[in-house]
Design a protein around this motif. Structure first.
Motif, PDB file in Angstrom:
ATOM      1  N   TRP A 114       0.925  -1.107  -0.079  1.00 31.84           N
ATOM      2  CA  TRP A 114       0.024  -0.075  -0.046  1.00 31.84           C
ATOM      3  C   TRP A 114       0.798   1.251   0.047  1.00 31.84           C
ATOM      4  N   ARG A 115       1.729   1.388   0.773  1.00 32.70           N
ATOM      5  CA  ARG A 115       2.788   2.470   1.005  1.00 32.70           C
ATOM      6  C   ARG A 115       3.523   2.583  -0.300  1.00 32.70           C
ATOM      7  N   ARG A 116       4.111   1.477  -1.044  1.00 30.77           N
ATOM      8  CA  ARG A 116       4.737   1.812  -1.902  1.00 30.77           C
ATOM      9  C   ARG A 116       4.069   2.224  -3.289  1.00 30.77           C
ATOM     10  N   LEU A 137      -0.434   5.824   4.040  1.00 25.94           N
ATOM     11  CA  LEU A 137      -1.301   5.026   4.757  1.00 25.94           C
ATOM     12  C   LEU A 137      -2.382   5.568   5.465  1.00 25.94           C
ATOM     13  N   ALA A 138      -2.420   6.874   5.090  1.00 29.40           N
ATOM     14  CA  ALA A 138      -3.592   7.501   5.923  1.00 29.40           C
ATOM     15  C   ALA A 138      -4.819   7.265   5.437  1.00 29.40           C
ATOM     16  N   SER A 173     -10.509   6.948  -0.854  1.00 31.95           N
ATOM     17  CA  SER A 173     -11.644   7.365  -1.644  1.00 31.95           C
ATOM     18  C   SER A 173     -12.291   6.430  -2.676  1.00 31.95           C
ATOM     19  N   GLY A 174     -11.784   5.142  -2.522  1.00 33.42           N
ATOM     20  CA  GLY A 174     -12.485   4.136  -3.579  1.00 33.42           C
ATOM     21  C   GLY A 174     -11.019   3.649  -4.156  1.00 33.42           C
ATOM     22  N   GLY A 175     -11.520   2.511  -5.287  1.00 34.57           N
ATOM     23  CA  GLY A 175     -10.767   2.075  -6.244  1.00 34.57           C
ATOM     24  C   GLY A 175      -9.441   1.164  -5.304  1.00 34.57           C
ATOM     25  N   PHE A 182      -6.878  -1.855  -0.564  1.00 33.71           N
ATOM     26  CA  PHE A 182      -5.798  -1.942   0.456  1.00 33.71           C
ATOM     27  C   PHE A 182      -6.363  -1.637   1.728  1.00 33.71           C
ATOM     28  N   TYR A 183      -7.074  -0.486   1.837  1.00 35.86           N
ATOM     29  CA  TYR A 183      -7.700  -0.194   3.330  1.00 35.86           C
ATOM     30  C   TYR A 183      -8.354  -1.580   4.150  1.00 35.86           C
TER      31      TYR A 183
END
Length: 266
Positions: free
Chosen positions: A129-131, A136-137, A142-144, A149-150
């Motif tokens: 996710w970070r890369r 990671l906030a 907002s989607g997609g 990842f979230y």
């Protein structure tokens, strides 16, 4: 892991700041943490109740279908819808509990091993996710791809938290109440670290997020299990029902108040 590494204004906001209008995740406030802890407790007792009432296989299958439906509904929304979002969190809690329990009960995997495996899985999700996204906030979700990842991270935190809570309560023999008090103390560490030691807000958020799982689950188990197991013997069904009512009130009341305020302003 600090949110300040992103290039957009919204992504630079710390995890406790105002949520952008396009975010699909609620603003991180005291109410957020309260409801989150309640959902973890409900997931623990509901999982136990369904497994005992329906049987392990039908319970896991039913929970999996409901989880898929809840996540599909969440993916279809264009903004944060409290009822939809928290329904998805509850089902992640139920299914995440079952995933950890099946690994231990059905496959014989020790909680220490499953906790390590879920921790590695969570680290892998965070790393990718970070890369990929640069942050990671959660307020940037907002989607997609970010939403995928979230929710992957959320599911991993629930499974990890379940394994850790059962590790302390059962394997180490500390009991549910003692374990709950321990995690209640530990969950204050990231908040203090953020205030006093300038621990990045995103790191503090996810640190606390993982701990909400064993915290809520241990106290819910303590209320529901028999006295022979160190609990209050209130029953997992009644505890689940009470928690469900409290969650609906905690989520529904602010939403209704916001709608009334909007009509009054109009």
């Amino acid at each position: 892991m600090d949110a300040t590494t992103t290039t957009t204004r919204a992504a630079r906001r710390p995890a406790g700041s105002a949520r952008p209008v396009w975010s699909k995740v609620p603003q991180v406030t005291a109410a957020f943490w309260l409801v989150k802890i309640l959902t973890t407790g409900m997931g623990e007792t509901t999982s136990d109740y369904l497994a005992r009432t329906l049987g392990p296989i039908p319970a896991v299958g039913s929970a999996g279908l409901l989880l898929a439906a809840a996540l599909f509904a969440q993916a279809r929304t264009r903004r944060h819808v409290p009822a939809v979002y928290w329904s998805a969190v509850v089902m992640v809690s139920v299914f995440g509990t079952m995933a950890a329990d099946v690994a231990h009960v059905a496959l014989g995997v020790p909680y220490a091993v499953s906790a390590l495996a879920f921790a590695l899985a969570l680290a892998a999700v965070f790393g990718l996710w970070r890369r990929t996204e640069g942050t990671l906030a959660v307020e940037t979700v907002s989607g997609g791809r970010r939403e995928v990842f979230y929710w992957s991270a959320v599911m991993a935190t629930f499974a990890l938290g379940t394994a850790v809570g059962d590790l302390t309560a059962a394997t180490l023999g500390w009991g549910y109440l003692t374990s709950g008090v321990l995690f209640a103390a530990l969950i204050a560490v990231p908040a203090l670290g953020h205030r006093l030691l300038r621990v990045p807000s995103v790191l503090a958020f996810w640190w606390a997020y993982v701990l909400t799982r064993p915290l809520g689950a241990c106290f819910a188990d303590w209320a529901g299990v028999s006295r022979q197991r160190g609990g209050l013997d209130l029953g997992t069904g009644p505890v689940s029902l009470v928690l469900a009512v409290v969650i609906m009130a905690a989520v529904g009341w602010p939403a209704a108040a916001a709608r009334r305020a909007s009509r009054t302003a109009a």
